[in-house]
Scaffold this motif. Structure first.
Motif, mmCIF file in Angstrom:
data_model
loop_
_atom_site.group_PDB
_atom_site.id
_atom_site.type_symbol
_atom_site.label_atom_id
_atom_site.label_comp_id
_atom_site.label_asym_id
_atom_site.label_seq_id
_atom_site.Cartn_x
_atom_site.Cartn_y
_atom_site.Cartn_z
ATOM 1 N N ARG A 146 0.703 0.241 4.233
ATOM 2 C CA ARG A 146 1.127 -0.402 2.800
ATOM 3 C C ARG A 146 0.010 -1.553 2.356
ATOM 4 N NH1 ARG A 146 5.980 -1.321 3.690
ATOM 5 N NH2 ARG A 146 6.775 0.561 2.858
ATOM 6 N N GLY A 175 -3.513 0.194 1.499
ATOM 7 C CA GLY A 175 -3.146 0.556 0.280
ATOM 8 C C GLY A 175 -3.287 -0.638 -0.701
ATOM 9 N N PHE A 200 1.097 4.295 1.373
ATOM 10 C CA PHE A 200 -0.179 3.761 1.217
ATOM 11 C C PHE A 200 -0.207 3.646 -0.375
ATOM 12 C CE2 PHE A 200 -4.380 4.521 -0.636
ATOM 13 C CZ PHE A 200 -5.213 3.883 0.168
ATOM 14 N N LEU A 229 -1.213 0.592 -2.846
ATOM 15 C CA LEU A 229 -2.145 0.505 -4.046
ATOM 16 C C LEU A 229 -1.567 0.027 -5.437
ATOM 17 C CD1 LEU A 229 -4.819 1.963 -4.441
ATOM 18 C CD2 LEU A 229 -3.494 4.254 -5.199
#
Length: 167
Positions: free
Chosen positions: A22, A25, A51, A55
């Motif tokens: 995470r 991302g 991910f 993001l």
């Protein structure tokens, strides 16, 4: 997605937990300044949605939005510094299904398109892109092979490489 074009660059990074995936991302999202197609390829449970959760945070999508897999709705759209389109092609079977989604407009639009199961995209659907292949390791470990096709994704990889050295 089996393209014959030549990659502009490639790096492989490892994460030891979902939280690290995470954070990676999030780092990617925070570095993005221009629209980009991110093709996510990997088995079920390999970390693609995790991910994308990071993001979204890196793109300044509000924490009020729960970023979940769009397996049934196929596309989730989130407002942020750059608009995020989270696309899941797992349930699609034919090229006609892809056309019906309006993917061409999204993939060539002004946002970031994170496409899970991107190997279902047709050749040429996104010539400029970042491909991320998620591979299982021991326990919660993952290997993420990131391959840049085009200038925007190459700039992102170079920035990630610099940050990884200084982390």
């Amino acid at each position: 997605m089996r393209h014959r074009d030549t990659p502009a660059g490639e790096i492989t990074l490892a994460t030891a937990s979902a939280a690290e995936t995470r954070r990676l991302g999030e780092r990617c999202g925070s570095l993005l300044r221009t629209p980009l197609v991110i093709c996510l390829i990997g088995d079920l449970g390999s970390g693609k949605t995790v991910f994308v959760q990071g993001l979204a945070r890196g793109l300044d999508v509000s924490a009020d939005y729960a970023v979940t897999s769009p397996s049934f709705t196929l596309i989730h759209e989130y407002p942020g510094r750059l608009k995020l389109f989270h696309i899941d092609l797992y349930r699609l079977g034919t090229e006609a299904d892809l056309d019906d989604l309006g993917l061409t407009e999204i993939l060539h639009g002004e946002g970031v398109a994170a496409v899970e199961w991107a190997d279902k995209l047709t050749d040429g659907a996104a010539a400029e892109r970042l491909e991320i292949c998620f591979e299982f390791g021991d326990d919660d470990r993952r290997r993420l092979r990131m391959v840049a096709y085009g200038q925007a994704s190459l700039i992102l990889l170079k920035a990630l490489r610099l940050r990884s050295r200084h982390a």
